[in-house]
Design an enzyme around this catalytic site. Structure first.
Site, PDB file in Angstrom:
ATOM      1  N   ARG A   1     -24.065  47.723  11.356  1.00 18.55           N
ATOM      2  CA  ARG A   1     -23.415  47.321  10.099  1.00 18.55           C
ATOM      3  C   ARG A   1     -23.646  45.840   9.892  1.00 18.55           C
TER       4      ARG A   1
ATOM      5  N   GLU B   1     -18.177  41.866   8.454  1.00 22.09           N
ATOM      6  CA  GLU B   1     -16.758  41.603   8.213  1.00 22.09           C
ATOM      7  C   GLU B   1     -16.206  40.431   9.040  1.00 22.09           C
TER       8      GLU B   1
ATOM      9  N   ALA C   1       5.967  62.289  -9.040  1.00 22.79           N
ATOM     10  CA  ALA C   1       6.846  63.106  -8.194  1.00 22.79           C
ATOM     11  C   ALA C   1       6.838  64.552  -8.677  1.00 22.79           C
TER      12      ALA C   1
ATOM     13  N   GLN D   1      -2.007  51.007  -0.561  1.00 25.84           N
ATOM     14  CA  GLN D   1      -0.564  51.068  -0.296  1.00 25.84           C
ATOM     15  C   GLN D   1      -0.186  51.876   0.944  1.00 25.84           C
TER      16      GLN D   1
ATOM     17  N   TYR E   1     -16.578  39.927  12.277  1.00 30.17           N
ATOM     18  CA  TYR E   1     -16.258  40.232  13.674  1.00 30.17           C
ATOM     19  C   TYR E   1     -17.261  39.561  14.631  1.00 30.17           C
TER      20      TYR E   1
ATOM     21  N   SER F   1     -15.999  53.844   8.535  1.00 28.79           N
ATOM     22  CA  SER F   1     -15.005  53.640   9.588  1.00 28.79           C
ATOM     23  C   SER F   1     -13.670  53.175   9.019  1.00 28.79           C
TER      24      SER F   1
ATOM     25  N   ARG G   1     -11.603  34.613   0.755  1.00 23.61           N
ATOM     26  CA  ARG G   1     -10.557  34.619  -0.280  1.00 23.61           C
ATOM     27  C   ARG G   1     -11.077  35.279  -1.559  1.00 23.61           C
TER      28      ARG G   1
ATOM     29  N   HIS H   1     -13.206  38.992   6.836  1.00 28.10           N
ATOM     30  CA  HIS H   1     -11.788  39.240   6.581  1.00 28.10           C
ATOM     31  C   HIS H   1     -11.062  37.980   6.112  1.00 28.10           C
TER      32      HIS H   1
HETATM   33  P1  FAD Z   1       8.150  58.742 -13.625  1.00 23.83           P
HETATM   34  O1  FAD Z   1       6.753  58.369 -13.400  1.00 23.83           O
HETATM   35  O2  FAD Z   1       9.017  57.806 -14.355  1.00 23.83           O
HETATM   36  O3  FAD Z   1       8.155  60.148 -14.390  1.00 23.83           O
HETATM   37  C1  FAD Z   1       9.311  60.728 -14.905  1.00 23.83           C
HETATM   38  C2  FAD Z   1       8.931  61.712 -16.003  1.00 23.83           C
HETATM   39  O4  FAD Z   1      10.087  62.455 -16.376  1.00 23.83           O
HETATM   40  C3  FAD Z   1       8.416  61.051 -17.259  1.00 23.83           C
HETATM   41  O5  FAD Z   1       7.182  61.610 -17.630  1.00 23.83           O
HETATM   42  C4  FAD Z   1       9.510  61.330 -18.284  1.00 23.83           C
HETATM   43  O6  FAD Z   1       8.977  61.479 -19.578  1.00 23.83           O
HETATM   44  C5  FAD Z   1      10.092  62.632 -17.774  1.00 23.83           C
HETATM   45  N1  FAD Z   1      11.485  62.888 -18.176  1.00 23.83           N
HETATM   46  C6  FAD Z   1      12.544  62.071 -18.046  1.00 23.83           C
HETATM   47  N2  FAD Z   1      13.671  62.695 -18.459  1.00 23.83           N
HETATM   48  C7  FAD Z   1      13.314  63.929 -18.856  1.00 23.83           C
HETATM   49  C8  FAD Z   1      14.023  65.054 -19.372  1.00 23.83           C
HETATM   50  N3  FAD Z   1      15.339  65.053 -19.531  1.00 23.83           N
HETATM   51  N4  FAD Z   1      13.324  66.155 -19.702  1.00 23.83           N
HETATM   52  C9  FAD Z   1      11.981  66.191 -19.523  1.00 23.83           C
HETATM   53  N5  FAD Z   1      11.265  65.174 -19.034  1.00 23.83           N
HETATM   54  C10 FAD Z   1      11.925  64.065 -18.691  1.00 23.83           C
HETATM   55  N6  FAD Z   1       3.568  52.459  -8.264  1.00 23.83           N
HETATM   56  C11 FAD Z   1       2.724  52.327  -7.280  1.00 23.83           C
HETATM   57  O7  FAD Z   1       2.901  52.953  -6.237  1.00 23.83           O
HETATM   58  N7  FAD Z   1       1.641  51.513  -7.363  1.00 23.83           N
HETATM   59  C12 FAD Z   1       1.373  50.822  -8.477  1.00 23.83           C
HETATM   60  O8  FAD Z   1       0.387  50.085  -8.529  1.00 23.83           O
HETATM   61  C13 FAD Z   1       2.253  50.953  -9.565  1.00 23.83           C
HETATM   62  N8  FAD Z   1       2.034  50.257 -10.686  1.00 23.83           N
HETATM   63  C14 FAD Z   1       2.884  50.398 -11.721  1.00 23.83           C
HETATM   64  C15 FAD Z   1       2.649  49.692 -12.881  1.00 23.83           C
HETATM   65  C16 FAD Z   1       3.484  49.826 -13.957  1.00 23.83           C
HETATM   66  C17 FAD Z   1       3.197  49.027 -15.205  1.00 23.83           C
HETATM   67  C18 FAD Z   1       4.587  50.711 -13.891  1.00 23.83           C
HETATM   68  C19 FAD Z   1       5.496  50.892 -15.074  1.00 23.83           C
HETATM   69  C20 FAD Z   1       4.839  51.400 -12.737  1.00 23.83           C
HETATM   70  C21 FAD Z   1       4.004  51.250 -11.639  1.00 23.83           C
HETATM   71  N9  FAD Z   1       4.233  51.902 -10.444  1.00 23.83           N
HETATM   72  C22 FAD Z   1       3.365  51.786  -9.421  1.00 23.83           C
HETATM   73  C23 FAD Z   1       5.456  52.686 -10.220  1.00 23.83           C
HETATM   74  C24 FAD Z   1       5.203  54.184 -10.331  1.00 23.83           C
HETATM   75  O9  FAD Z   1       4.524  54.486 -11.514  1.00 23.83           O
HETATM   76  C25 FAD Z   1       6.543  54.899 -10.252  1.00 23.83           C
HETATM   77  O10 FAD Z   1       7.159  54.584  -9.032  1.00 23.83           O
HETATM   78  C26 FAD Z   1       6.365  56.391 -10.333  1.00 23.83           C
HETATM   79  O11 FAD Z   1       5.728  56.758 -11.533  1.00 23.83           O
HETATM   80  C27 FAD Z   1       7.711  57.103 -10.259  1.00 23.83           C
HETATM   81  O12 FAD Z   1       7.460  58.474 -10.298  1.00 23.83           O
HETATM   82  P2  FAD Z   1       8.495  59.540 -10.830  1.00 23.83           P
HETATM   83  O13 FAD Z   1       7.727  60.804 -10.937  1.00 23.83           O
HETATM   84  O14 FAD Z   1       9.720  59.513 -10.015  1.00 23.83           O
HETATM   85  O15 FAD Z   1       8.937  59.049 -12.279  1.00 23.83           O
HETATM   86  P1  NAP Z   2      11.078  45.565  -8.397  1.00 20.61           P
HETATM   87  O1  NAP Z   2       9.874  45.444  -7.569  1.00 20.61           O
HETATM   88  O2  NAP Z   2      12.336  46.017  -7.791  1.00 20.61           O
HETATM   89  O3  NAP Z   2      11.294  44.155  -9.093  1.00 20.61           O
HETATM   90  C1  NAP Z   2      12.353  43.901  -9.937  1.00 20.61           C
HETATM   91  C2  NAP Z   2      12.372  42.402 -10.280  1.00 20.61           C
HETATM   92  O4  NAP Z   2      13.460  42.168 -11.117  1.00 20.61           O
HETATM   93  C3  NAP Z   2      12.527  41.511  -9.066  1.00 20.61           C
HETATM   94  O5  NAP Z   2      11.678  40.412  -9.239  1.00 20.61           O
HETATM   95  C4  NAP Z   2      13.996  41.099  -9.107  1.00 20.61           C
HETATM   96  O6  NAP Z   2      14.006  39.795  -8.579  1.00 20.61           O
HETATM   97  C5  NAP Z   2      14.324  41.184 -10.578  1.00 20.61           C
HETATM   98  N1  NAP Z   2      15.702  41.612 -10.843  1.00 20.61           N
HETATM   99  C6  NAP Z   2      16.418  42.585 -10.233  1.00 20.61           C
HETATM  100  N2  NAP Z   2      17.636  42.716 -10.786  1.00 20.61           N
HETATM  101  C7  NAP Z   2      17.707  41.802 -11.778  1.00 20.61           C
HETATM  102  C8  NAP Z   2      18.706  41.440 -12.705  1.00 20.61           C
HETATM  103  N3  NAP Z   2      19.882  42.072 -12.735  1.00 20.61           N
HETATM  104  N4  NAP Z   2      18.439  40.448 -13.562  1.00 20.61           N
HETATM  105  C9  NAP Z   2      17.257  39.813 -13.567  1.00 20.61           C
HETATM  106  N5  NAP Z   2      16.264  40.101 -12.698  1.00 20.61           N
HETATM  107  C10 NAP Z   2      16.483  41.102 -11.815  1.00 20.61           C
HETATM  108  O7  NAP Z   2      10.815  46.552  -9.595  1.00 20.61           O
HETATM  109  P2  NAP Z   2       9.634  46.655 -10.646  1.00 20.61           P
HETATM  110  O8  NAP Z   2       8.857  45.404 -10.771  1.00 20.61           O
HETATM  111  O9  NAP Z   2      10.314  47.189 -11.868  1.00 20.61           O
HETATM  112  O10 NAP Z   2       8.697  47.745 -10.047  1.00 20.61           O
HETATM  113  C11 NAP Z   2       9.158  49.077  -9.893  1.00 20.61           C
HETATM  114  C12 NAP Z   2       8.468  49.706  -8.754  1.00 20.61           C
HETATM  115  O11 NAP Z   2       7.112  49.979  -9.101  1.00 20.61           O
HETATM  116  C13 NAP Z   2       8.468  48.773  -7.571  1.00 20.61           C
HETATM  117  O12 NAP Z   2       9.243  49.296  -6.537  1.00 20.61           O
HETATM  118  C14 NAP Z   2       7.065  48.631  -7.190  1.00 20.61           C
HETATM  119  O13 NAP Z   2       6.861  48.936  -5.821  1.00 20.61           O
HETATM  120  C15 NAP Z   2       6.296  49.625  -8.040  1.00 20.61           C
HETATM  121  N6  NAP Z   2       5.109  48.925  -8.480  1.00 20.61           N
HETATM  122  C16 NAP Z   2       4.164  48.692  -7.577  1.00 20.61           C
HETATM  123  C17 NAP Z   2       3.061  47.987  -7.925  1.00 20.61           C
HETATM  124  C18 NAP Z   2       1.973  47.732  -6.928  1.00 20.61           C
HETATM  125  O14 NAP Z   2       1.021  47.055  -7.253  1.00 20.61           O
HETATM  126  N7  NAP Z   2       2.063  48.243  -5.734  1.00 20.61           N
HETATM  127  C19 NAP Z   2       2.914  47.512  -9.212  1.00 20.61           C
HETATM  128  C20 NAP Z   2       3.915  47.768 -10.131  1.00 20.61           C
HETATM  129  C21 NAP Z   2       5.027  48.462  -9.731  1.00 20.61           C
HETATM  130  P3  NAP Z   2      15.326  38.920  -8.404  1.00 20.61           P
HETATM  131  O15 NAP Z   2      16.413  39.878  -8.016  1.00 20.61           O
HETATM  132  O16 NAP Z   2      14.981  37.901  -7.364  1.00 20.61           O
HETATM  133  O17 NAP Z   2      15.527  38.273  -9.720  1.00 20.61           O
HETATM  134 FE1  SF4 Z   3      -7.071  55.029  -1.511  1.00 20.94          FE
HETATM  135 FE2  SF4 Z   3      -4.594  54.116  -1.986  1.00 20.94          FE
HETATM  136 FE3  SF4 Z   3      -5.011  56.400  -0.644  1.00 20.94          FE
HETATM  137 FE4  SF4 Z   3      -5.578  54.057   0.485  1.00 20.94          FE
HETATM  138  S1  SF4 Z   3      -3.572  54.774  -0.131  1.00 20.94           S
HETATM  139  S2  SF4 Z   3      -6.835  55.875   0.516  1.00 20.94           S
HETATM  140  S3  SF4 Z   3      -6.374  52.948  -1.249  1.00 20.94           S
HETATM  141  S4  SF4 Z   3      -5.504  55.992  -2.766  1.00 20.94           S
END
Ligand code: FAD
Ligand code: NAP
Ligand code: SF4
Length: 666
Positions: free
Chosen positions: A214, A164, A384, A339, A166, A25, A255, A252
């Site tokens: 359940r 859960e 993307a 998410q 409920y 569900s 913790r 729910h």
């Molecule tokens: P990217 O994933 O950055 O891909 C861009 C690609 O383009 C790369 O492979 C790069 O090599 C290639 N590229 C760049 N320039 C060129 C060029 N000129 N020619 C050819 N290739 C090129 N998001 C979530 O939703 N949930 C999460 O839990 C999450 N956790 C994350 C944890 C970490 C540690 C990191 C770093 C990111 C996380 N993210 C998470 C964010 C998520 O991965 C990004 O938002 C997402 O990958 C962005 O997708 P994108 O395709 O736009 O770019």
């Molecule tokens: P982010 O979520 O935008 O966080 C950036 C951090 O940097 C913030 O804490 C911000 O806080 C700080 N910051 C921004 N500008 C700054 C500056 N000029 N100097 C110093 N600190 C600065 O970006 P991210 O952590 O790089 O993550 C990228 C994306 O990946 C996010 O949008 C996130 O949604 C995604 N992601 C998601 C998950 C997940 O579990 N869902 C996990 C990893 C990544 P202050 O401005 O307050 O300092």
């Molecule tokens: Fe699974 Fe994340 Fe899709 Fe929810 S959003 S169904 S947790 S992959």
């Protein structure tokens, strides 16, 4: 035959299910849109995908029991007719569907909520009214009426929600049930309500109808049920006439995380295995099961008779069909991120799925064959770019996917290195398998320039992001998150600048020191204080986390508590995980200088130097627009998506969704 146990039929007497897969569900919010065609298509597409039995999102038996005011239920003839549309469409598609009856009790978001006693839940603002005898009788009657109406609406059965935390679960524990009448006191009295409900439902619906109950196997709250009570209840529920016992884990308000991505796969299946020999009706296992291999292994080990997976059917409606036809590698994996599903639900938005933007949008977002077959270049093989390539190829376009690195996945390849995010391996593998299966040409390992793209009909730029330059004096001595996750040496005292998603992930990576408890279920249970309900009521013990590998400070400039912007249903888990490891999380920080002495900061006008030997920059990201700008200068029109388009608040959900929607209209 692949997956012989999973794909084996299950005989329930009056009906035989075609396999052992239950779609659990989920509240999607679709019913509340009033678009019943859309609801019907959501379930029918999963029926076409071969799942053995589905359970709907919870339907309220009455107004006071609805999870929120206006929650859907079978209150009128019109409701029955609407749901007829759903059941008919599912049956035409060869599926089976049961309706969940969900009485929320004190979890109902309403001042009219009711429960065993007037004990407010820590996760609800509303204290419940303690029911009197007549009130209890009304709740039973309403639940029974909901079951009979479900039968009239064409459902194959009902699931009575008893876990859960409920309503029915609330009667079972002394923590909420303080009654001294025949519905409280001894366990026999406390379990009277769920047993009576099942007995009367069975009496009302007859024998040719599935009744699932359940049951909560481990409450994960103080003074929850103990194992003897769980078994006693299971036996009584069987005697009362249930056809199947589905299982639930944790209230729910617990913790302890129970379904998030950092929970080990099948972390609680050992409890179903323990319950199964105690009853003779089939027992269903659940929680963090997301591949046919794992489901098959659980059944082969006799841990259960059936496997419930819920979110995996948002990620891929064809889960069973792909498994059965030898295409398991092409099953879009649920990475348990919450998410686009639970985070949406709890923000009042419609459910969807990060890996499948069509989930709950089946009538709105379609990938029909393109009228004209074009040649498409997609630059950047992150989520993307890969999703755009897949949808375009599905629609019949010829696609070339470029990346400057020699691997597909983009930043997902970094995400998968974070302890607790091992599921991202599966996501990258799925993208890679799907790209191959779709016949997409990949050109990896070389930066793409304007000249490479002139001959394509359409160009999609998905080049992602680059780290933001925070401009802190001395930052050349710091490491970027890219360097850290790729294995750069890090000291024992570390400051992480930026407490967004990546800052939190990097902090978790640093304190884990290479040991992910997600990959070590026994250590995970110790860390979160999950005990044995046979030894301690509710299965809750004192957490015993592994010592952190190093001291970490996690910093942000905003004066609020770090982590407020994290996922609605998972942020608390990340915060709690870091708290357990002694991470010092500070808001309101100004960064003054990085030097050999450490990181000089100021807070509330007071300067101090954090004595760190390493500083890691996680200060957000900006679009990588180099190629997009060059194309514009050369007069080549391009579609820019993902991080290359807008980096602020970008995540994989937005990147994938935007890509799918663009490719659907090219
Ligand atoms: P990217 O994933 O950055 O891909 C861009 C690609 O383009 C790369 O492979 C790069 O090599 C290639 N590229 C760049 N320039 C060129 C060029 N000129 N020619 C050819 N290739 C090129 N998001 C979530 O939703 N949930 C999460 O839990 C999450 N956790 C994350 C944890 C970490 C540690 C990191 C770093 C990111 C996380 N993210 C998470 C964010 C998520 O991965 C990004 O938002 C997402 O990958 C962005 O997708 P994108 O395709 O736009 O770019
Ligand atoms: P982010 O979520 O935008 O966080 C950036 C951090 O940097 C913030 O804490 C911000 O806080 C700080 N910051 C921004 N500008 C700054 C500056 N000029 N100097 C110093 N600190 C600065 O970006 P991210 O952590 O790089 O993550 C990228 C994306 O990946 C996010 O949008 C996130 O949604 C995604 N992601 C998601 C998950 C997940 O579990 N869902 C996990 C990893 C990544 P202050 O401005 O307050 O300092
Ligand atoms: Fe699974 Fe994340 Fe899709 Fe929810 S959003 S169904 S947790 S992959």
């Amino acid at each position: 035959m692949p997956y012989p146990n999973l794909l084996a039929p299950l005989d329930l007497g009056h009906i035989t299910l075609k396999n052992r897969v239950l779609m659990g569900s989920m509240h999607t919010g679709l019913e509340e849109t009033g678009d019943w065609n859309r609801v019907a298509e959501f379930y029918a597409s999963r029926a076409r995908g071969g799942v053995g039995l589905m359970v709907t999102g919870g339907m309220a038996p009455n107004r006071e029991g609805g999870v929120f005011p206006g929650a859907a239920g079978l209150f009128s003839d019109a409701d029955i007719q609407n749901q007829r549309l759903v059941t008919d469409r599912v049956h035409q598609a060869g599926g089976r569907i049961a309706m969940q009856i969900l009485h929320a009790g004190r979890y109902a978001y309403s001042k009219d909520c009711v429960s065993a006693s007037a004990v407010k839940s820590p996760i609800s603002p509303f204290p419940p009214t303690a029911l009197d005898e007549a009130g209890i009788e009304k709740q039973i009657t309403d639940i029974v009426t909901a079951a009979t109406r479900a039968k009239l609406a064409g459902y194959d059965g009902v699931e009575v929600m008893g876990s859960e935390g409920y309503f029915l679960n609330q009667f079972l524990v002394t923590h909420v049930n303080r009654r001294t009448d025949r519905w409280g006191g001894s366990y026999e009295n406390r379990m009277r309500l769920p047993v009576e409900v099942v007995r009367r439902v069975r009496a009302a619906v007859g024998t040719d109808f599935i009744v699932i109950y359940r049951i909560s196997l481990i409450d994960l709250i103080p003074n929850g049920s103990n194992w003897d009570e769980v078994v006693l209840l299971a036996k009584a529920i069987e005697a009362a006439g249930a056809s199947l016992l589905n299982t639930g884990i944790g209230w729910h308000e617990a913790r302890v995380p129970t379904i998030a991505t950092s929970v080990p796969r099948a972390a609680f299946a050992h409890l179903t295995a323990r319950l199964r020999p105690e009853v003779s009706i089939p027992v269903i296992t659940s929680n963090r099961i997301n591949t046919p291999e794992l489901a098959e292994a659980l059944l082969a080990d006799r841990a259960a008779d059936m496997v419930s997976m819920a979110r995996p059917f948002l990620a891929d409606p064809d889960f069973v069909a792909k498994a059965a036809s030898g295409h398991a590698a092409e099953i879009a994996p649920c990475i348990a991120c919450n998410q686009a599903c639970l985070d949406h639900t709890f923000s009042g938005k419609l459910t969807s799925c990060l890996v499948n933007p069509r989930a709950c949008h089946e009538t709105l977002l379609n990938f029909d064959q393109a009228a004209v077959r074009k040649s498409l270049a997609v630059v950047g093989a992150g989520p993307a770019g890969m999703m755009a390539a897949l949808v375009a190829a599905k629609r019949g376009h010829r696609v070339v996917l470029f990346d400057k690195t020699d691997q597909l996945g983009g930043q997902l390849n970094l995400a998968k290195l974070v302890p607790g995010k091992e599921e991202f391996h599966g996501l990258v593998d799925w993208f890679a398998a799907s790209v191959t299966a779709a016949g997409i040409e990949t050109r990896l390992g070389g930066t793409v320039g304007v000249e490479d793209l002139r001959d394509f009909d359409e160009v999609i730029v998905a080049t992602g992001v680059i780290p933001r330059d925070p401009g802190i004096p001395g930052q050349e001595q710091a490491l970027s998150y890219l360097e850290v996750l790729r294995g750069a040496p890090v000291g024992q005292q570390v400051a992480v600048i930026g407490a967004g998603g990546i800052g939190f992930d990097v902090a978790e990576y640093l304190v884990a020191g290479g040991h992910s408890v997600t990959a070590d279920p026994a250590a995970w249970r110790r860390e979160w204080g999950v005990g044995d309900p046979a030894q301690v009521a509710g299965g809750l013990v004192e957490p015993a986390p592994v010592a952190p590998a190093r001291q970490v400070w996690l910093l942000q400039r905003k004066p609020e508590k770090p982590g407020r912007g994290l996922g609605k249903t998972t942020g608390w888990i990340h915060r709690a995980a870091l708290q357990m490891k002694g991470v010092k999380m500070l808001g309101g920080v100004s960064y003054l200088e990085i030097s050999a002495e450490g990181l000089r900061i100021s807070r509330d006008g007071v300067e101090e130097t954090l004595p760190v030997d390493t500083v890691v920059l996680c200060a957000g990201q900006v679009p990588a627009r180099g190629l997009a700008d060059q194309l514009a200068t050369a007069g080549i029109a391009a579609h820019v998506i993902g991080g290359a388009d807008v980096a602020a608040e970008l995540d994989a959900k937005r990147a994938i969704d935007q890509a799918a929607r663009l490719a659907a209209r090219l």
